[in-house]
Write a protein that holds these residues in place. Structure first.
Motif, PDB file in Angstrom:
ATOM      1  N   MET A 134       0.887  -1.148   0.000  1.00  0.00           N
ATOM      2  CA  MET A 134       0.000   0.000   0.000  1.00  0.00           C
ATOM      3  C   MET A 134       0.936   1.211   0.000  1.00  0.00           C
ATOM      4  N   ILE A 135       0.592   2.227  -0.778  1.00  0.00           N
ATOM      5  CA  ILE A 135       1.475   3.390  -0.880  1.00  0.00           C
ATOM      6  C   ILE A 135       0.721   4.631  -0.409  1.00  0.00           C
ATOM      7  N   LEU A 136       1.343   5.371   0.518  1.00  0.00           N
ATOM      8  CA  LEU A 136       0.737   6.607   1.025  1.00  0.00           C
ATOM      9  C   LEU A 136       1.580   7.810   0.606  1.00  0.00           C
ATOM     10  N   HIS A 137       0.911   8.815   0.038  1.00  0.00           N
ATOM     11  CA  HIS A 137       1.549  10.083  -0.313  1.00  0.00           C
ATOM     12  C   HIS A 137       0.900  11.174   0.525  1.00  0.00           C
ATOM     13  N   TYR A 138       1.667  12.191   0.884  1.00  0.00           N
ATOM     14  CA  TYR A 138       1.130  13.325   1.644  1.00  0.00           C
ATOM     15  C   TYR A 138       1.419  14.624   0.881  1.00  0.00           C
ATOM     16  N   TYR A 139       0.378  15.454   0.733  1.00  0.00           N
ATOM     17  CA  TYR A 139       0.510  16.652  -0.101  1.00  0.00           C
ATOM     18  C   TYR A 139       0.379  17.966   0.661  1.00  0.00           C
ATOM     19  N   GLY A 140       0.309  17.915   1.986  1.00  0.00           N
ATOM     20  CA  GLY A 140       0.103  19.149   2.749  1.00  0.00           C
ATOM     21  C   GLY A 140      -1.318  19.196   3.294  1.00  0.00           C
ATOM     22  N   ALA A 141      -1.577  20.147   4.205  1.00  0.00           N
ATOM     23  CA  ALA A 141      -2.860  20.236   4.930  1.00  0.00           C
ATOM     24  C   ALA A 141      -3.156  18.848   5.506  1.00  0.00           C
ATOM     25  N   GLN A 142      -4.387  18.292   5.240  1.00  0.00           N
ATOM     26  CA  GLN A 142      -4.658  16.914   5.702  1.00  0.00           C
ATOM     27  C   GLN A 142      -4.855  15.993   4.494  1.00  0.00           C
ATOM     28  N   PHE A 143      -4.271  16.375   3.372  1.00  0.00           N
ATOM     29  CA  PHE A 143      -4.537  15.698   2.108  1.00  0.00           C
ATOM     30  C   PHE A 143      -3.531  14.564   1.874  1.00  0.00           C
ATOM     31  N   LEU A 144      -4.056  13.337   1.871  1.00  0.00           N
ATOM     32  CA  LEU A 144      -3.221  12.166   1.569  1.00  0.00           C
ATOM     33  C   LEU A 144      -3.866  11.331   0.476  1.00  0.00           C
ATOM     34  N   LYS A 145      -3.000  10.629  -0.231  1.00  0.00           N
ATOM     35  CA  LYS A 145      -3.474   9.661  -1.226  1.00  0.00           C
ATOM     36  C   LYS A 145      -2.969   8.290  -0.798  1.00  0.00           C
ATOM     37  N   VAL A 146      -3.885   7.312  -0.762  1.00  0.00           N
ATOM     38  CA  VAL A 146      -3.508   5.945  -0.411  1.00  0.00           C
ATOM     39  C   VAL A 146      -3.861   5.064  -1.605  1.00  0.00           C
ATOM     40  N   VAL A 147      -2.877   4.322  -2.083  1.00  0.00           N
ATOM     41  CA  VAL A 147      -3.100   3.523  -3.297  1.00  0.00           C
ATOM     42  C   VAL A 147      -2.778   2.065  -3.014  1.00  0.00           C
ATOM     43  N   ALA A 159      -8.628   8.959  -1.403  1.00  0.00           N
ATOM     44  CA  ALA A 159      -8.146  10.303  -1.057  1.00  0.00           C
ATOM     45  C   ALA A 159      -8.681  10.660   0.321  1.00  0.00           C
ATOM     46  N   ILE A 160      -7.794  11.186   1.160  1.00  0.00           N
ATOM     47  CA  ILE A 160      -8.175  11.590   2.517  1.00  0.00           C
ATOM     48  C   ILE A 160      -8.151  13.120   2.596  1.00  0.00           C
ATOM     49  N   ASN A 161      -9.279  13.703   2.975  1.00  0.00           N
ATOM     50  CA  ASN A 161      -9.402  15.150   3.199  1.00  0.00           C
ATOM     51  C   ASN A 161      -8.807  16.030   2.088  1.00  0.00           C
ATOM     52  N   PRO A 162      -9.251  15.818   0.840  1.00  0.00           N
ATOM     53  CA  PRO A 162      -8.740  16.681  -0.234  1.00  0.00           C
ATOM     54  C   PRO A 162      -9.339  18.088  -0.126  1.00  0.00           C
ATOM     55  N   PRO A 163      -8.571  19.133  -0.469  1.00  0.00           N
ATOM     56  CA  PRO A 163      -9.096  20.493  -0.376  1.00  0.00           C
ATOM     57  C   PRO A 163      -9.960  20.862  -1.583  1.00  0.00           C
ATOM     58  N   LYS A 164     -10.800  21.860  -1.394  1.00  0.00           N
ATOM     59  CA  LYS A 164     -11.551  22.433  -2.512  1.00  0.00           C
ATOM     60  C   LYS A 164     -10.646  23.415  -3.250  1.00  0.00           C
ATOM     61  N   LYS A 165     -11.020  23.711  -4.497  1.00  0.00           N
ATOM     62  CA  LYS A 165     -10.239  24.694  -5.269  1.00  0.00           C
ATOM     63  C   LYS A 165     -10.139  26.025  -4.518  1.00  0.00           C
ATOM     64  N   GLU A 166     -11.249  26.427  -3.857  1.00  0.00           N
ATOM     65  CA  GLU A 166     -11.282  27.722  -3.163  1.00  0.00           C
ATOM     66  C   GLU A 166     -10.196  27.829  -2.077  1.00  0.00           C
ATOM     67  N   ALA A 167      -9.727  26.686  -1.608  1.00  0.00           N
ATOM     68  CA  ALA A 167      -8.709  26.725  -0.555  1.00  0.00           C
ATOM     69  C   ALA A 167      -7.359  27.198  -1.115  1.00  0.00           C
ATOM     70  N   LYS A 168      -7.255  27.198  -2.456  1.00  0.00           N
ATOM     71  CA  LYS A 168      -6.045  27.704  -3.151  1.00  0.00           C
ATOM     72  C   LYS A 168      -4.754  27.103  -2.602  1.00  0.00           C
ATOM     73  N   LEU A 169      -4.763  25.779  -2.431  1.00  0.00           N
ATOM     74  CA  LEU A 169      -3.564  25.140  -1.898  1.00  0.00           C
ATOM     75  C   LEU A 169      -2.648  24.606  -2.997  1.00  0.00           C
ATOM     76  N   ASP A 170      -3.118  24.686  -4.247  1.00  0.00           N
ATOM     77  CA  ASP A 170      -2.316  24.300  -5.399  1.00  0.00           C
ATOM     78  C   ASP A 170      -1.713  22.895  -5.235  1.00  0.00           C
ATOM     79  N   LEU A 171      -2.603  21.908  -5.169  1.00  0.00           N
ATOM     80  CA  LEU A 171      -2.160  20.540  -4.924  1.00  0.00           C
ATOM     81  C   LEU A 171      -2.379  19.683  -6.167  1.00  0.00           C
ATOM     82  N   PRO A 172      -1.733  18.516  -6.234  1.00  0.00           N
ATOM     83  CA  PRO A 172      -1.839  17.704  -7.450  1.00  0.00           C
ATOM     84  C   PRO A 172      -3.259  17.228  -7.718  1.00  0.00           C
ATOM     85  N   LYS A 173      -3.537  16.981  -8.977  1.00  0.00           N
ATOM     86  CA  LYS A 173      -4.878  16.541  -9.391  1.00  0.00           C
ATOM     87  C   LYS A 173      -4.786  15.075  -9.778  1.00  0.00           C
ATOM     88  N   PHE A 174      -5.652  14.253  -9.229  1.00  0.00           N
ATOM     89  CA  PHE A 174      -5.713  12.846  -9.633  1.00  0.00           C
ATOM     90  C   PHE A 174      -7.125  12.346  -9.368  1.00  0.00           C
TER      91      PHE A 174
END
Length: 211
Positions: free
Chosen positions: A8-21, A28-43
Motif C-alpha cells: 500500500m502506498i501513502l503520499h502526503y501533499y500538505g494540509a490533511q490531504f493524503l493519497k492511499v493507493v 483520497a483523505i481530506n482533499p481540499p476544494k479549489k477555493e482553498a487555493k492550496l495548489d495541490l496535485p490533481k488525480f
C-alpha cells in the motif's frame, strides 16, 4: 513483480490531504476544494473521506478525473466500497472558529487498519476510542488550534499504533511533538510503502512523509 502489488502506498501533499493507493484503487483523505487555493496535485480517486466541512478538507467532488468518479464519504456510518471497509463516528472539536463537527474514520483495507483523526488530535470520545484503538497506522494532525504537541503525544501513546504519520505540522510543532513522544527514530520518506507483514516490526514509529 507480484510482490510489488502487495504494497500500500501513502503520499502526503500538505494540509490533511493524503493519497492511499493499493493496486488500481485510490483513496483520497481530506482533499481540499479549489477555493482553498492550496495548489495541490490533481488525480482521480475511487473513494474519498472528509473529516470536516472546511474548504481545506472537503473537496471530494473535485476528485474525479477522466472516467473515475469518487464515492465521497462526508458523514459518520459504515461503508464498504472497492473492497475498503470504512467506519466513521462524528465528534465535536474546539477550533479557532469555535465548535466544529469532525469525523474520525477507521479504514480497513488489505488487512491493515488506518485511523484518520481529522481535527481530533487531543481528546477522543469513547465511541471514537472504541473505533480507532488497535489501528496499525495513525494519521494525526498537529494543527496548533486543535491540539498541543504534548496532548497529541499523549493521545498517540494511548493508542499504541505501529506507525504514526504526523500531518499539518510546523517545524516547531513537529520537533516539540517528537520530544514529548520520545521517538528519535523518526524516518523521512518521499512516500510510504507498507505491507501488512512489515507492520509487526514497527512499534509506534513516527514516519514523516514529505509534502
Amino acid at each position: 513483480e507480484f510482490g510489488i502489488i502487495n504494497h500500500m502506498i501513502l503520499h502526503y501533499y500538505g494540509a490533511q490531504f493524503l493519497k492511499v493507493v493499493h493496486g488500481d484503487t485510490t483513496l483520497a483523505i481530506n482533499p481540499p476544494k479549489k477555493e482553498a487555493k492550496l495548489d495541490l496535485p490533481k488525480f482521480g480517486a475511487n473513494v474519498v473521506i472528509s473529516s470536516n466541512f472546511d474548504e481545506k478538507y472537503s473537496g471530494g467532488e473535485e476528485m474525479s478525473f477522466g472516467e473515475t468518479i469518487p464515492f465521497v464519504i462526508e458523514n459518520p456510518g459504515e461503508f464498504e466500497v472497492s473492497s475498503i471497509l470504512i467506519k466513521g463516528v462524528s465528534t465535536e472539536v474546539e477550533t479557532k472558529k469555535g465548535k466544529e463537527l469532525n469525523n474520525i474514520f477507521l479504514v480497513e483495507w488489505e488487512e491493515m487498519k488506518i485511523a484518520v483523526l481529522g481535527l481530533s488530535s487531543k481528546n477522543l470520545s469513547d465511541s471514537a476510542k472504541d473505533l480507532v484503538l488497535g489501528a496499525h497506522i495513525l494519521i494525526i494532525s498537529l494543527r496548533d488550534d486543535v491540539t498541543t504537541p504534548k496532548e497529541a503525544a499523549k493521545l498517540v501513546t494511548m493508542m499504541e499504533p505501529h506507525i504514526v504519520i504526523p500531518i499539518e505540522y510546523t517545524k516547531e510543532s513537529l520537533s516539540a511533538f517528537l520530544k514529548e513522544y520520545g521517538d528519535d527514530a523518526k524516518e523521512t520518506v518521499e512516500k510510504l510503502q507498507v505491507k501488512r507483514k512489515d507492520l509487526e516490526s514497527r512499534d509506534g514509529d513516527v514516519i514523516i512523509i514529505k509534502s
